[in-house]
Scaffold this active site. Structure first.
Site, PDB file in Angstrom:
ATOM      1  N   GLY A  29      44.887  34.952  35.380  1.00 54.02           N
ATOM      2  CA  GLY A  29      45.111  34.748  36.808  1.00 54.02           C
ATOM      3  C   GLY A  29      44.210  33.710  37.408  1.00 54.02           C
ATOM      4  O   GLY A  29      44.516  33.122  38.451  1.00 54.02           O
ATOM      5  N   MET A  74      40.565  30.918  36.301  1.00 55.13           N
ATOM      6  CA  MET A  74      39.748  30.340  35.238  1.00 55.13           C
ATOM      7  C   MET A  74      38.525  29.671  35.833  1.00 55.13           C
ATOM      8  O   MET A  74      38.618  28.892  36.770  1.00 55.13           O
ATOM      9  CB  MET A  74      40.581  29.330  34.435  1.00 55.13           C
ATOM     10  N   GLU A  75      37.364  29.925  35.210  1.00 57.05           N
ATOM     11  CA  GLU A  75      36.058  29.569  35.768  1.00 57.05           C
ATOM     12  C   GLU A  75      35.592  28.156  35.457  1.00 57.05           C
ATOM     13  O   GLU A  75      34.381  27.927  35.330  1.00 57.05           O
ATOM     14  CB  GLU A  75      35.003  30.560  35.265  1.00 57.05           C
ATOM     15  N   HIS A  81      34.274  37.324  40.632  1.00 62.29           N
ATOM     16  CA  HIS A  81      34.294  37.278  39.161  1.00 62.29           C
ATOM     17  C   HIS A  81      34.138  35.832  38.676  1.00 62.29           C
ATOM     18  O   HIS A  81      33.268  35.529  37.846  1.00 62.29           O
ATOM     19  CB  HIS A  81      35.615  37.864  38.657  1.00 62.29           C
ATOM     20  N   GLU A  82      34.976  34.929  39.190  1.00 59.84           N
ATOM     21  CA  GLU A  82      34.940  33.550  38.694  1.00 59.84           C
ATOM     22  C   GLU A  82      33.659  32.829  39.102  1.00 59.84           C
ATOM     23  O   GLU A  82      33.144  31.988  38.353  1.00 59.84           O
ATOM     24  CB  GLU A  82      36.166  32.778  39.206  1.00 59.84           C
ATOM     25  N   GLU A 107      40.806  27.412  28.258  1.00 60.01           N
ATOM     26  CA  GLU A 107      40.274  28.583  27.562  1.00 60.01           C
ATOM     27  C   GLU A 107      41.421  29.372  26.946  1.00 60.01           C
ATOM     28  O   GLU A 107      42.413  29.643  27.630  1.00 60.01           O
ATOM     29  CB  GLU A 107      39.489  29.477  28.515  1.00 60.01           C
ATOM     30  N   HIS A 157      30.897  33.687  36.803  1.00 57.71           N
ATOM     31  CA  HIS A 157      31.012  32.910  35.568  1.00 57.71           C
ATOM     32  C   HIS A 157      30.281  31.570  35.649  1.00 57.71           C
ATOM     33  O   HIS A 157      29.953  30.993  34.598  1.00 57.71           O
ATOM     34  CB  HIS A 157      32.482  32.619  35.265  1.00 57.71           C
ATOM     35  N   GLU A 210      32.802  37.803  29.989  1.00 57.67           N
ATOM     36  CA  GLU A 210      33.755  38.593  30.768  1.00 57.67           C
ATOM     37  C   GLU A 210      33.222  39.947  31.217  1.00 57.67           C
ATOM     38  O   GLU A 210      33.491  40.394  32.326  1.00 57.67           O
ATOM     39  CB  GLU A 210      35.054  38.762  29.973  1.00 57.67           C
TER      40      GLU A 210
END
Length: 901
Positions: free
Chosen positions: A311, A313-314, A347-348, A176, A351, A370
């Site tokens: 930091g 990535m999903e 958070h991830e 990404e 996603h 996001e």
């Protein structure tokens, strides 16, 4: 005419490719694989693309053979495509790939070998030309190629690290936003979803990781094995993942899904918290979204090193995270680390639905990924860990967005993206934090249950597809039964921060009546014609326990609020706007400050400081609130007071005698205000204390250390010296903080001691922190030594740019000049996707007029016009900082003089 040879494919891949011409295999997950979808003509026409239309990828069969030692790889791709109109050429994305051969094969056995292959480095594309036009239909495009393994976190890259047993190298991918094209020829845009079947030839003694489980592994001899992963569901290219190394994996089951954590060998014990919390998060998200996680496994992969761009990535089913964001090392980790790890996890994992299952069509709507993941992380943390009281953190997130959004260089949440560089720069505070704040406001407006109903409907309707923002707003409107989209459009399609001005309140018969006027809050455009928003406002009077609501339209509204106490607008702080009170209202709230809810104390402090620094009210109003904050306030409120005072203290920084004298005067006031907080909190943790107290302790020590408070400096140095004989002198929760104070005020001898520690350290997490400390010194001579060290091989290639960035926080001019003087060396150590951001961010903390010209000259010489967003933002920030120093700090000086006079 140059002829290219027929591509050479492994028999297993060729057999799979032939099967792919007739059908895409269902993946073995216990759920039916979604049928391949063709985008409608209207959908395609309205979607941005940098590729010619008319050819659509359906399924990729990808074979990769990496050579980690040589930093190269070989690739073989068989891509099932749909051709809509006859064409003699096919264009797709490719970056830094070398093609050996390409051919196309039809279902009836027809085959053409490419007669020519062109590359366009600027557009990052390759075009395969055929002698005869390819008719409408489905085909298999086959390509033999090779590529390079990088050392920065883009594309397929390596990370080197030390262990007690020796040096190790691991491989990972980061695609990404637009770097899948550097590992596979592909339609590398989010709307071109397809399925992926990945197989790899790797060392037998290493673990290979992909999005899906391994379906079989064959030993090839000579220390190699051939690993095949199950076919993915339909997804965007940027979500594909491959990892390889000397790894360990731990698992547990949650709702029928295998949850895993993968670390370098020897670090697995540090991932237990992440593993346990991931299982709980999956169950929570399955319930909230109403659509179960569709893959059979979900791994979180911890990697040594770091990036200046991201930091974590999903990647679907294989979330990549740098170790500091996933592992808890008992020797150094703090309560803040634990909460940050949870934030990253939540958070991830969010996603996996918002972004992976349903993906934005184009980067214009990146916030659908996001902003929603940021909102879900906060909502879920509040729900599953109420003891952390993280609901108060939403004010800080909103402030982060407003700080950027109130400058002339801001942009809308939904923004026009035309280039790869612009897509990279879209990952900013507006996309994340303003997106999150707008969602919080709209959820508060329609109600949590209604909002969840809309989200569930959105997920069901668009699973495995691509969307734009209006697809979501339609579901919210339907669930709420009112036009929420009109409010949403105001806050997402135009930039800026609304400001609600509150007239003098009049209370009669137990009800307070007030007029609200909407203008716009701007830090650097005082005469700007304000934009118009429809603003949901919630207000209350202190002590009444009741709220009143109104939607401010066309710039004005009248509100009747129960009670006659001090009037608080934006009660609960769900609104994305500034609130400016008449002087009487400001005084009333200051007098009632101790009786406000903690979240409203935070909101009032933030508004008051920002309005004061922008010249919209007397800066002294904020300082009066600081004085009114009781020691019994929530630790997070005390932490906000401390951080705000530290920010003002830093605004005074300068080399002149006058600047130093003024800073010392403000420092005396700040330290006098913070000393009782420190005395109350203490250096030693107490049994059963709230986690927020532990966080406040570290923050107070760091801030008082930054100001040079003698007692803190003395105690930090004492504990540092004692730790050689007594490790308990620097307990894990305070180790980094104490070392930070010591390093900031280090002399040459102490700096060398820390340097020796860094050289000897074998644990990547600790080593990274030590090299950061070397770059945190106040001493300009030692900072110059840290900069020189950063460009050697010693710290490691991912630590080098981090050290330069760390120096820039204290010495922005020094760091920027150094990096510019070593441009090629620095660029070689920065993720390619973040080069347009890195240099402007080094300069961002400056308050020197000369830096503006330097930064503008750098941008003019090194950045295309479309990639100067961060440079423009940094210039705007520098100008505002200069304005604060010249126009606002004198009012603070005058207030201080009155306090001591």
């Amino acid at each position: 005419m140059h002829r290219t040879p027929t591509p050479r494919f492994r028999r297993s891949q060729l057999a799979a490719a032939v099967l792919a011409l007739t059908a895409v295999a269902a993946f073995n997950t216990g759920h039916a694989a979604p049928a391949a979808k063709y985008a409608s003509a209207s959908h395609a026409a309205s979607t941005t693309t940098q590729l010619p239309r008319g050819v659509t990828p359906l399924h990729y069969i990808l074979s990769i053979t990496p050579d980690a030692a040589a930093s190269t790889f070989k690739g073989e791709a068989a891509i099932k495509i749909a051709v809509d109109t006859p064409t003699a050429s096919i264009t797709f994305n490719a970056l830094n790939l070398a093609f050996a051969a390409a051919a196309i094969e039809g279902a009836g056995g027809s085959k053409q070998v490419a007669r020519k292959i062109d590359f366009d480095a600027d557009k990052q594309t390759a075009t395969v030309h055929f002698a005869q036009p390819v008719a409408k239909g489905e085909y298999l495009l086959r390509i033999d190629y090779s590529g390079k393994i990088g050392t920065q976190a883009t594309g397929l890259f390596s990370l080197d690290y030390d262990t007690p047993e020796g040096h190790q190298r691991a491989l990972y991918t980061q695609f990404e936003n637009s770097d899948a094209r550097s590992m596979l020829p592909s339609w590398d845009e989010p709307d071109y979803k397809a399925t992926f079947a990945l197989d790899v030839v790797v060392p037998s003694n290493q673990m290979a990781v992909g999005n899906m489980p391994i379906v079989r592994s064959e030993e090839l001899g000579n220390g190699k094995k051939h690993v095949y992963f199950a076919t993915t569901p339909r997804m965007s290219t940027y979500l594909l993942f491959f990892g390889l190394g000397d790894f360990e994996r731990a698992t547990k089951m949650a709702d029928g899904t295998e949850i895993g954590v993968i670390t370098k060998r020897g670090a697995l014990a540090q991932s237990r918290f992440a593993l346990d919390e991931s299982a709980a998060l999956l169950r929570e998200y399955n319930d909230y979204f109403g659509v179960r996680y569709p893959l059979p496994k979900l791994d979180n992969i911890a990697a040594p090193g770091r990036s200046q761009f991201f930091g974590a990535m999903e990647n679907w089913g294989a979330v990549f995270t740098f170790e500091y964001g996933l592992l808890l090392d008992p020797a150094i980790s703090t309560q803040s680390d634990k909460e940050n790890i949870y934030t990253t996890l939540s958070h991830e994992m969010a996603h996996q639905w918002f972004g992976d299952l349903v993906t934005m069509r184009w980067w214009d709507d990146l916030w659908l990924n996001e902003g929603f993941a940021s909102w879900m992380e906060s909502r879920t943390t509040e729900r599953l860990h109420p003891e952390w009281n993280t609901t108060l953190s939403k004010v800080g997130g909103r402030e982060s967005a407003m700080s950027q959004d109130a400058l002339r260089t801001t942009h809308p949440v939904v923004q026009r993206i035309a280039t790869v560089e612009q897509a990279s720069q879209a990952f900013d505070g507006i996309t994340y934090q303003k997106g999150k704040a707008v969602i919080s406001m709209l959820e508060a407006y329609v109600g949590a249950d209604t909002w969840r109903t809309a989200v569930r409907s959105y997920m069901r309707k668009h699973a495995y597809g691509n969307t734009v923002s209006d697809d979501l707003w339609r579901e919210v409107d339907a669930a709420a039964g009112k036009p929420v989209s009109a409010i949403a459009h105001d806050f997402t399609l135009q930039p800026g921060v609304p400001m609600i001005t509150v007239s003098d309140a009049v209370c009669r018969k137990g009800t307070t009546r007030v007029t609200l006027t909407q203008t716009e809050f701007s830090k650097d455009q005082p005469d700007k014609t304000p934009l118009s928003w429809k603003v949901p406002v919630i207000a209350s009077t202190v002590g009444s326990g009741k709220q009143a609501r109104v939607l401010v339209r066309n710039g004005k509204a009248t509100l009747n609020v129960p009670g006659c106490g001090a009037l608080l607008v934006n009660a609960g702080q769900s609104g994305y706007y500034r609130t400016l009170y008449a002087p009487a209202g400001t005084r009333a709230l200051a007098g009632s400050f101790a009786h406000l809810a903690p979240i409203d104390q935070l909101g009032l402090l933030a508004d008051s400081q920002s309005l004061g620094m922008a010249g919209l009210q007397d800066p002294a109003a904020f300082l009066e609130l600081v004085k009114a904050t009781p020691l019994s306030a929530d630790p997070q409120v005390l932490g906000r007071v401390a951080a705000s005072l530290n920010g003002l203290y830093e605004q005074y920084a300068g080399d002149s005698a006058e600047s130093k004298a003024r800073q010392q005067a403000f420092g005396r006031f700040a330290m006098a205000r913070l000393a009782p907080m420190m005395a109350q909190t203490g250096w030693e943790a107490r049994a059963g204390e709230a986690s927020s107290v532990a966080t406040l302790r570290g923050r107070l020590i760091a801030i008082l250390g930054d100001m040079g408070e003698p007692g803190v400096l003395q105690e930090a140095r004492r504990r540092y010296a004692a730790s050689e004989q007594d490790p308990s002198a620097m307990p894990a929760p305070l180790r980094r903080t104490i070392l930070g104070v010591v390093a900031q005020h280090a002399d040459a001898t102490t700096w060398e001691q820390l340097h020796a520690r860094a050289q000897q350290e074998k644990t990547p997490l600790v080593k990274n922190q030590l090299y950061d400390l070397l770059a945190s010194t106040d001493d300009a001579v030692l900072a110059q030594r840290a900069l020189a060290l950063a460009l050697t091989d010693e710290p490691g290639v991912t630590n080098s740019p981090a050290m330069i960035s760390r120096v820039s926080r204290t010495h922005p001019e020094l760091a920027f000049d150094f990096a510019l003087a070593h441009l090629e060396q620095v660029n070689a150590r920065i993720d390619a996707s973040s080069r347009s951001r890195y240099f402007p961010r080094l300069a961002a903390g400056s308050a020197q007029p000369e830096m503006i010209a330097k930064l503008e000259a750098y941008a003019q010489a090194n950045l295309p016009a479309s990639a100067r967003g961060d440079a423009d933002s940094s210039v705007a920030g520098i100008k505002y900082r200069i304005k604060v120093r010249t126009e606002r700090l004198p009012a603070v000086d005058a207030w201080l003089a009155k306090q001591t006079g």
